[in-house]
Design an enzyme around this catalytic site. Sequence first.
Site, PDB file in Angstrom:
ATOM      1  N   ARG A 160      16.550  -1.676  -3.130  1.00 22.56           N
ATOM      2  CA  ARG A 160      15.232  -1.871  -3.721  1.00 22.56           C
ATOM      3  C   ARG A 160      15.424  -2.056  -5.218  1.00 22.56           C
ATOM      4  O   ARG A 160      16.492  -1.777  -5.747  1.00 22.56           O
ATOM      5  CB  ARG A 160      14.341  -0.643  -3.495  1.00 22.56           C
ATOM      6  CG  ARG A 160      13.858  -0.462  -2.096  1.00 22.56           C
ATOM      7  CD  ARG A 160      13.289   0.917  -1.913  1.00 22.56           C
ATOM      8  NE  ARG A 160      12.629   1.028  -0.622  1.00 22.56           N
ATOM      9  CZ  ARG A 160      13.279   1.119   0.526  1.00 22.56           C
ATOM     10  NH1 ARG A 160      14.583   1.164   0.546  1.00 22.56           N
ATOM     11  NH2 ARG A 160      12.621   1.189   1.656  1.00 22.56           N
ATOM     12  N   LYS A 169       1.159   7.811   4.430  1.00 29.17           N
ATOM     13  CA  LYS A 169       0.679   6.439   4.562  1.00 29.17           C
ATOM     14  C   LYS A 169       0.197   6.132   5.969  1.00 29.17           C
ATOM     15  O   LYS A 169      -0.126   4.983   6.276  1.00 29.17           O
ATOM     16  CB  LYS A 169       1.796   5.463   4.164  1.00 29.17           C
ATOM     17  CG  LYS A 169       2.283   5.672   2.731  1.00 29.17           C
ATOM     18  CD  LYS A 169       3.541   4.884   2.462  1.00 29.17           C
ATOM     19  CE  LYS A 169       4.298   5.471   1.295  1.00 29.17           C
ATOM     20  NZ  LYS A 169       5.659   4.934   1.183  1.00 29.17           N
ATOM     21  N   PRO A 212       0.803  -1.214   0.000  1.00 30.82           N
ATOM     22  CA  PRO A 212       0.000   0.000   0.000  1.00 30.82           C
ATOM     23  C   PRO A 212       0.838   1.266   0.000  1.00 30.82           C
ATOM     24  O   PRO A 212       1.788   1.394   0.762  1.00 30.82           O
ATOM     25  CB  PRO A 212      -0.821  -0.117   1.293  1.00 30.82           C
ATOM     26  CG  PRO A 212      -0.069  -1.071   2.144  1.00 30.82           C
ATOM     27  CD  PRO A 212       0.660  -1.986   1.235  1.00 30.82           C
ATOM     28  N   GLU A 213       0.522   2.155  -0.903  1.00 31.02           N
ATOM     29  CA  GLU A 213       1.109   3.494  -0.881  1.00 31.02           C
ATOM     30  C   GLU A 213      -0.036   4.464  -0.682  1.00 31.02           C
ATOM     31  O   GLU A 213      -1.140   4.051  -0.348  1.00 31.02           O
ATOM     32  CB  GLU A 213       1.890   3.755  -2.173  1.00 31.02           C
ATOM     33  CG  GLU A 213       3.103   2.837  -2.269  1.00 31.02           C
ATOM     34  CD  GLU A 213       4.082   3.247  -3.355  1.00 31.02           C
ATOM     35  OE1 GLU A 213       4.125   4.423  -3.719  1.00 31.02           O
ATOM     36  OE2 GLU A 213       4.804   2.352  -3.840  1.00 31.02           O
TER      37      GLU A 213
END
Length: 300
Positions: A285, A61, A2-3
């Site tokens: 990442r 967030k 989720p962003e």
Amino acid sequence: MPELPEVEVVRLGLEPVIAGALIEQVVVKDPRSLKRHLGPTEDFISSLEGHTLTHAVRRGKFLWFPIAGTNEALVGHLGMSGQMLIGDETSDFGPHARIIVTLKPVRGLRMQVAFVDQRIFGSLAIDHCVDCPDGKPGGLGSPTAEVPKSVAHIGRDPLDPHCDDRAVIAALRRKSTGIKRALLDQNLISGVGNIYADEALFASKLHYDTPCSSLSVSKVRELLRTIREVFGRALAEGGTSFDQQYVNVNGQSGYFSRSLKAYGRAGEPCVVCGAIIVRERFMNRSSYRCPRCQKVPSTR
DNA sequence: CGTTGGCCCTGATCGC
DNA sequence: TGCGATCAGGGCCAAC
């Protein structure tokens, strides 16, 4: 994963259910989901049971739900795999349900809100609120200029009408680091994660390691605009979903992932120029970029 | 003070 | 078949 758009979808789904809802019972099935809660589990439970949540608020967030008649709020972060699912007494929220909040019945219907989190990067906590220095609402959905202390250091997000663009642009250009790292730093501007950082940088034709100090005011303004476009599109489509990790409050997956133009498309042609999208390691990442549209910066 | 690198955490998947 | 290694990454914190 989720962003901001996904968290906003969750907030919008939760608001009508929890606003004004009286909490009947809280069951902590896994106290690891309270790792950011200062104090014992019993305090978490007693702060909620018999109390009423007033609003569903979001900044970046982070989500929070002010507790009526107190200075405290229930603060939540979904982390990598968190979900907030709504159900009734008969709902089975599965093996990763960590915390179950049962609401007092409304018109005979007893609703439940489950915090479900496979990887336990997310958390719930009770925190006290502090005043916002700028005197503006603490976040989207907040009627007051207050923010939980644990969220106070998080910058306003691009969907916040009180986000100060001029200040953000100036601060971004002063940073002595690469643009993607700056975007992922939630202190300056919040809500941008790995996926939407890659999408926004693709749309703005920027390499992830472009020095912030080398960007013009107009280029940073363009980047901010593309972030809002990407967020807005994702929001309209109900959020992105990957491998069923993310589901919105009703248990339905979003589908924005189908329209990603850079993230996850290694080996596929760029939709703009046809060059093959590459995947590179950056900040531990994956970063995806078009080698032709987003060239390595010459100045460093 | 700003910047940077490492860690947390689980489950799916991969290679041997 | 089994098992260790790898990957996913937001936020936090220690180190520089």
